[in-house]
Structure formats: C-alpha cells, structure tokens
Design a protein around this motif. Structure first.
Motif, PDB file in Angstrom:
ATOM      1  N   ALA A 279       0.849  -1.197   0.000  1.00  0.00           N
ATOM      2  CA  ALA A 279       0.000   0.000   0.000  1.00  0.00           C
ATOM      3  C   ALA A 279       0.884   1.248   0.000  1.00  0.00           C
ATOM      4  CB  ALA A 279      -0.914   0.008   1.216  1.00  0.00           C
ATOM      5  N   VAL A 280       0.776   2.045  -1.050  1.00  0.00           N
ATOM      6  CA  VAL A 280       1.547   3.291  -1.135  1.00  0.00           C
ATOM      7  C   VAL A 280       0.675   4.511  -0.868  1.00  0.00           C
ATOM      8  CG1 VAL A 280       3.320   2.381  -2.674  1.00  0.00           C
ATOM      9  CG2 VAL A 280       1.236   3.347  -3.653  1.00  0.00           C
ATOM     10  N   CYS A 281      -0.643   4.317  -0.852  1.00  0.00           N
ATOM     11  CA  CYS A 281      -1.563   5.430  -0.607  1.00  0.00           C
ATOM     12  C   CYS A 281      -2.850   4.879  -0.022  1.00  0.00           C
ATOM     13  CB  CYS A 281      -1.859   6.177  -1.909  1.00  0.00           C
ATOM     14  SG  CYS A 281      -3.202   7.388  -1.806  1.00  0.00           S
ATOM     15  N   GLY A 282      -3.409   5.575   0.938  1.00  0.00           N
ATOM     16  CA  GLY A 282      -4.696   5.174   1.490  1.00  0.00           C
ATOM     17  C   GLY A 282      -5.438   6.385   2.003  1.00  0.00           C
ATOM     18  N   GLY A 283      -6.750   6.282   1.999  1.00  0.00           N
ATOM     19  CA  GLY A 283      -7.521   7.409   2.513  1.00  0.00           C
ATOM     20  C   GLY A 283      -8.995   7.114   2.534  1.00  0.00           C
ATOM     21  N   GLY A 284      -9.760   8.146   2.824  1.00  0.00           N
ATOM     22  CA  GLY A 284     -11.198   7.990   2.864  1.00  0.00           C
ATOM     23  C   GLY A 284     -11.880   9.194   3.477  1.00  0.00           C
ATOM     24  N   ARG A 285     -13.189   9.079   3.544  1.00  0.00           N
ATOM     25  CA  ARG A 285     -14.021  10.169   4.067  1.00  0.00           C
ATOM     26  C   ARG A 285     -14.166  10.025   5.578  1.00  0.00           C
ATOM     27  NH1 ARG A 285     -17.265  14.179   2.742  1.00  0.00           N
ATOM     28  NH2 ARG A 285     -16.620  14.086   0.560  1.00  0.00           N
ATOM     29  N   TYR A 286     -14.215  11.177   6.282  1.00  0.00           N
ATOM     30  CA  TYR A 286     -14.327  11.169   7.749  1.00  0.00           C
ATOM     31  C   TYR A 286     -15.298  12.265   8.190  1.00  0.00           C
ATOM     32  CZ  TYR A 286     -10.496  14.507   6.806  1.00  0.00           C
ATOM     33  OH  TYR A 286      -9.717  15.515   6.289  1.00  0.00           O
ATOM     34  N   ASP A 287     -16.570  12.074   7.877  1.00  0.00           N
ATOM     35  CA  ASP A 287     -17.558  13.136   8.102  1.00  0.00           C
ATOM     36  C   ASP A 287     -17.830  13.421   9.565  1.00  0.00           C
ATOM     37  OD1 ASP A 287     -17.750  13.438   5.382  1.00  0.00           O
ATOM     38  OD2 ASP A 287     -19.600  12.277   5.171  1.00  0.00           O
ATOM     39  N   GLY A 288     -17.431  12.525  10.476  1.00  0.00           N
ATOM     40  CA  GLY A 288     -17.689  12.772  11.890  1.00  0.00           C
ATOM     41  C   GLY A 288     -16.496  13.260  12.673  1.00  0.00           C
ATOM     42  N   LEU A 289     -15.337  13.373  12.035  1.00  0.00           N
ATOM     43  CA  LEU A 289     -14.110  13.664  12.785  1.00  0.00           C
ATOM     44  C   LEU A 289     -14.074  15.080  13.340  1.00  0.00           C
ATOM     45  CD1 LEU A 289     -11.360  12.740  13.796  1.00  0.00           C
ATOM     46  CD2 LEU A 289     -10.397  13.340  11.560  1.00  0.00           C
ATOM     47  N   VAL A 290     -14.503  16.059  12.571  1.00  0.00           N
ATOM     48  CA  VAL A 290     -14.451  17.442  13.046  1.00  0.00           C
ATOM     49  C   VAL A 290     -15.311  17.613  14.298  1.00  0.00           C
ATOM     50  CG1 VAL A 290     -14.941  19.856  12.482  1.00  0.00           C
ATOM     51  CG2 VAL A 290     -13.941  18.346  10.747  1.00  0.00           C
ATOM     52  N   ALA A 291     -16.505  17.022  14.285  1.00  0.00           N
ATOM     53  CA  ALA A 291     -17.368  17.101  15.465  1.00  0.00           C
ATOM     54  C   ALA A 291     -16.752  16.353  16.634  1.00  0.00           C
ATOM     55  CB  ALA A 291     -18.752  16.539  15.137  1.00  0.00           C
ATOM     56  N   GLU A 292     -16.106  15.227  16.372  1.00  0.00           N
ATOM     57  CA  GLU A 292     -15.462  14.449  17.422  1.00  0.00           C
ATOM     58  C   GLU A 292     -14.345  15.248  18.083  1.00  0.00           C
ATOM     59  OE1 GLU A 292     -14.897  11.418  20.006  1.00  0.00           O
ATOM     60  OE2 GLU A 292     -16.461  11.464  18.472  1.00  0.00           O
ATOM     61  N   CYS A 293     -13.719  16.137  17.317  1.00  0.00           N
ATOM     62  CA  CYS A 293     -12.628  16.961  17.851  1.00  0.00           C
ATOM     63  C   CYS A 293     -13.131  18.273  18.451  1.00  0.00           C
ATOM     64  CB  CYS A 293     -11.603  17.251  16.753  1.00  0.00           C
ATOM     65  SG  CYS A 293     -10.676  15.791  16.224  1.00  0.00           S
ATOM     66  N   GLY A 294     -14.447  18.457  18.532  1.00  0.00           N
ATOM     67  CA  GLY A 294     -14.991  19.620  19.223  1.00  0.00           C
ATOM     68  C   GLY A 294     -15.586  20.690  18.337  1.00  0.00           C
ATOM     69  N   GLY A 295     -15.637  20.468  17.025  1.00  0.00           N
ATOM     70  CA  GLY A 295     -16.191  21.462  16.125  1.00  0.00           C
ATOM     71  C   GLY A 295     -17.625  21.151  15.730  1.00  0.00           C
ATOM     72  N   GLN A 296     -18.170  22.006  14.865  1.00  0.00           N
ATOM     73  CA  GLN A 296     -19.486  21.751  14.305  1.00  0.00           C
ATOM     74  C   GLN A 296     -19.388  20.634  13.271  1.00  0.00           C
ATOM     75  OE1 GLN A 296     -22.425  23.249  15.301  1.00  0.00           O
ATOM     76  NE2 GLN A 296     -21.076  24.051  16.912  1.00  0.00           N
ATOM     77  N   PRO A 297     -20.432  19.851  13.076  1.00  0.00           N
ATOM     78  CA  PRO A 297     -20.384  18.784  12.069  1.00  0.00           C
ATOM     79  C   PRO A 297     -19.913  19.328  10.725  1.00  0.00           C
ATOM     80  CG  PRO A 297     -22.374  18.597  13.368  1.00  0.00           C
ATOM     81  CD  PRO A 297     -21.740  19.896  13.776  1.00  0.00           C
ATOM     82  N   THR A 298     -18.832  18.777  10.236  1.00  0.00           N
ATOM     83  CA  THR A 298     -18.213  19.235   8.990  1.00  0.00           C
ATOM     84  C   THR A 298     -17.690  18.026   8.229  1.00  0.00           C
ATOM     85  OG1 THR A 298     -17.493  21.284  10.079  1.00  0.00           O
ATOM     86  CG2 THR A 298     -16.451  20.733   7.975  1.00  0.00           C
ATOM     87  N   PRO A 299     -18.124  17.826   6.997  1.00  0.00           N
ATOM     88  CA  PRO A 299     -17.620  16.682   6.244  1.00  0.00           C
ATOM     89  C   PRO A 299     -16.156  16.869   5.867  1.00  0.00           C
ATOM     90  CG  PRO A 299     -18.972  18.075   4.837  1.00  0.00           C
ATOM     91  CD  PRO A 299     -19.089  18.628   6.226  1.00  0.00           C
ATOM     92  N   GLY A 300     -15.474  15.759   5.650  1.00  0.00           N
ATOM     93  CA  GLY A 300     -14.070  15.827   5.261  1.00  0.00           C
ATOM     94  C   GLY A 300     -13.627  14.545   4.596  1.00  0.00           C
ATOM     95  N   ILE A 301     -12.570  14.647   3.817  1.00  0.00           N
ATOM     96  CA  ILE A 301     -11.972  13.482   3.167  1.00  0.00           C
ATOM     97  C   ILE A 301     -10.488  13.754   2.988  1.00  0.00           C
ATOM     98  CG2 ILE A 301     -12.557  14.335   0.850  1.00  0.00           C
ATOM     99  CD1 ILE A 301     -12.793  11.361   0.002  1.00  0.00           C
ATOM    100  N   GLY A 302      -9.684  12.703   3.066  1.00  0.00           N
ATOM    101  CA  GLY A 302      -8.254  12.898   2.922  1.00  0.00           C
ATOM    102  C   GLY A 302      -7.551  11.629   2.484  1.00  0.00           C
TER     103      GLY A 302
END
Length: 421
Positions: A279-302
């Motif tokens: 595996a040289v690259c991996g990623g995905g969507r994390y739509d709950g991470l920002v809220a889990e870290c204390g922010g407002q629900p914000t979609p994300g992918i990386g």
C-alpha cells in the motif's frame, strides 16, 4: 552506541536527498494544479487528540504511539498521522470561516512504534491531502484523481486502485450485527487482537493481516450490501465520476482501512512488487471527525501517501532521476597566495547564479582537478598570478579537456552559452 541512530530511523544522506526533493516538488506541483495549499502542524500534539480522533480501538493508539509526559505533567504524543492534527488546526485557526472546502496538503515526518522492515520505519514521511467542508462525491473523486496524478507524474506503473464504502453511523450498525453473527462461532479461533475487536469494532477484523483471521473471515457479509440509500447513492456517483475521468479501479469489499474515523468512501492504492508493504496510498471520508474533535459537524476526506514506499517503487521501476550534485564551475587557486582572489571570484560567480565551489584543503592543482571531477564540475577556473594580473582565469572544460584564457567578467556568460548549446 552514540554512532548509531535509534532503531527504525534512517538518515537521508546527500546522495539521496535529491530524490526526496524531486518527489516533494512533484507533490507540490500537483497540489498547486488542484488548488491545494500547504499546512504545517507541530510534530507533537496533546495525546487526547489522537485518542479521540484516530480511535482507541486502532492498532496505532493501542500499540504504536510515542507518548510522553512533559515537565508540566501534560501527556503529549508524536504525531502518528496528520489528519487529526489538520482538523485541530482547522478548528483552532477558524479555517472554517474561510472559503470551503478548505483544501490542504502537508509533508513531513510521522512516528509509530512499529516493527521496522523494508518501506516501514518508526520515523517515516507522509504526503497528505485533506479537504474539509464538502460532502458530495465529487471531492472524493478529486482526492483520488490527485493521488493517481501524483503517481503518473512520477512515471509509476503497475499501480492498482481499490475502493469501498464503509457506510455511515446510520447503516453501519446493521452491518456490525451481521458481521458479529457471522463471526460469533469463530471467535475462539481469532487472534487476541481480533477477539478484543469483536465487541468494540468488528469491522477491524477484516483488516487483520494474520492468515488465520483472514481465512476465518472469508465469506463474511459485505458492508456494501448494508448501505443506506444515501451511502449507496454517494458510492454509486463516485464510481460514475471515476469512470468519467478515465480512472481504473477495483471494488474491494474487505477494504476498511485502519482508522476508526472513516465513513462512506475508503480507498487504497497498491504497488504489488513491494510485497507485504504494497500500500503506497490510502484514505477515505471522515464526516464525523471534526465534530469528534470539538467542532461543528463538517464533512471531510483525505489521503496519505508513504514517501518511503514511493521511493522503493521508483527504485524498482528505475525511475529515480539523476540528482548528482554537479556544479557549474570549480575555482582552483594555484597556491595559498591566490586564495583571497579565488574566494572573491567564487563569491562573484555565485552572485550570477552559477553553482560554484572551490578548494578549502590547500590541495595541489592536480589534486584539485581530481576533486573537481568528483562533483562532477563542468568547468574549472584556474587562478594563478599571471591570470590575476591580466584579470583572467584559465577556464578548463572538464568534459572535452579544452582550456582557454577568459576574462573574469566573461566567465559566467561563456559557461551559460556553452550550456545552452
């Protein structure tokens, strides 16, 4: 031993640093064309960020983090990955108030207490991408295409893209139940790690690399069959976009990635000749991470790309460029009396943009010419009393062996003209 580095670390020496610069420049050029901007976060963060962000059931948190207590009694951790840190910075610096999605990239060292092997170190380097604020599948496709473009720019072949959807908090409980039902009678035979995951995060069992667990989970229900309408439509549209862009992919229903924060899209790019570390690259969507870290629900992918593994792939395909530290001109003074004049000439040549060096070891002219060949230097400017008196140097072409007297003011122009020819 003070003469050896810590296990799992590696010095990047001058003879290979040019390769790293080439890969990093390629990454920056690709990011620029996709309108991603660089972010640089600290190499250590509060431990809680990774406990909440990565997930306490992951191997990274349970086994691999470098955690320490500072003099103020705070628990800090060297970053094992950079998505959580980027989200923390996104919140702390109010990047959410700017244009969205926030399109960010980073490069730098990460740290995991892992078993060192080819392509895997305890200090390793990642090139990563994060897009925060957009929920549609188009940004998922863009992220994947960016990674493919990066590898294409490097000339890499024989890469395979695998994609999957791991669902969302709405539909994942359905899959969780089906998977647990399938694995229940096999639980005593699973490894101890997978036994502990059975109740906490059974999907991680599919990610286990132990042959016994892989065999026991063969034929398990597929998460894609349990997706809710929204997740199914998101994944369907992603496939349409990738196909429209001419991107080849394969579905991999066992692809769940190793981090708890993923939702919906998950993907991986592999280079099979690397074997276990393919595996040289991996990623995905994390739509709950920002809220889990204390922010407002914000979609994300990386995504994250392991640069050591990219280096190995480039080596296997003989795609590393010639990055020898050649120089334009080596200034060779004939004796100590000429050093002051030679040094001033060296400084003047560098001011014109030439790559230049000189002797600092009081070598003979013969030894200096031999030393200049080791760079290699394209020209040697020999300076003696006669040359100094006439305001000239003896310019020797180290490729042809030809030499001629050239006025000091004309040295740069002559070298540049002959280089263009």
């Amino acid at each position: 031993m003070l003469t050896t580095g810590p296990r799992g670390t590696k010095d990047i020496l001058p003879d290979s640093s040019g390769y790293w610069q080439y890969i990093e420049k390629t990454a920056r050029d690709v990011c620029r064309s996709f309108a991603y901007q660089e972010i640089r976060t600290p190499v250590f963060e509060h431990t809680e960020l990774f406990l909440r962000g990565i997930g306490e059931t992951t191997d990274i948190v349970e086994k691999e983090m470098y955690t320490f207590t500072d003099r103020g009694g705070r628990s800090l951790t060297l970053r094992p990955e950079n998505t959580a840190a980027t989200v923390r910075s996104f919140l702390e610096n109010k990047l959410y108030a700017g244009p969205l999605p926030a399109k960010l990239f980073y490069m730098g060292p990460m740290f995991r207490y892992d078993r060192p092997q080819a392509g895997r170190y305890r200090q390793f380097h990642q090139f990563g991408i994060e897009a925060l604020g957009a929920k549609g599948p188009a940004v998922d496709a863009e992220i994947i295409i960016l990674a493919v473009t990066f590898f294409q720019r490097l000339g890499l072949n024989d890469l395979k893209l695998y994609i999957n959807s791991v669902g969302c908090p709405e539909c994942r409980p359905v899959y969780r139940k089906r998977l647990q039902d399938f694995l229940a009678d096999k639980l005593p035979e699973l490894c101890s790690d997978c036994q502990s995951r059975f109740d906490r995060n059974p999907m991680r069992i599919l990610d286990c690399k132990k042959e016994t667990c892989t065999n026991l989970s063969a034929g398990a229900p597929e998460v894609i069959d349990c997706l809710c309408d929204e997740c199914r439509e998101h994944f369907s549209q992603l496939k349409v976009l990738l196909t429209a862009a001419g991107i080849d992919y394969q579905l991999n229903p066992r692809l769940v990635r190793g981090l708890d924060y993923y939702t919906k899209t998950a993907f991986e790019i592999q280079y099979a000749p690397l074997g276990a570390q393919s595996a040289v690259c991996g990623g995905g969507r994390y739509d709950g991470l920002v809220a889990e870290c204390g922010g407002q629900p914000t979609p994300g992918i990386g995504l994250a790309i392991g640069l050591e593994r990219v280096m190995l792939a480039l080596e296997k395909q003989k795609l590393l460029p010639d990055t020898t530290g050649d120089i334009d001109v080596f200034v060779a003074p004939m004796g100590k009396d000429m050093q002051s004049y030679a040094f001033r000439l060296l400084c003047d040549l560098r001011q014109t943009g030439l790559r230049a060096d000189m002797d600092y070891m009081d070598r003979s002219i013969k030894a200096q010419l031999k030393h200049a060949n080791k760079y290699p230097a394209r020209y040697v400017a020999i300076v003696g009393e006669a040359e100094m008196a006439d305001g000239k140097v003896m310019l020797k072409n180290m490729h042809s062996g030809e030499q001629e007297l050239v006025a000091v003011a004309d040295v740069t122009g002559k070298i540049q003209r002959e280089t263009e020819e």
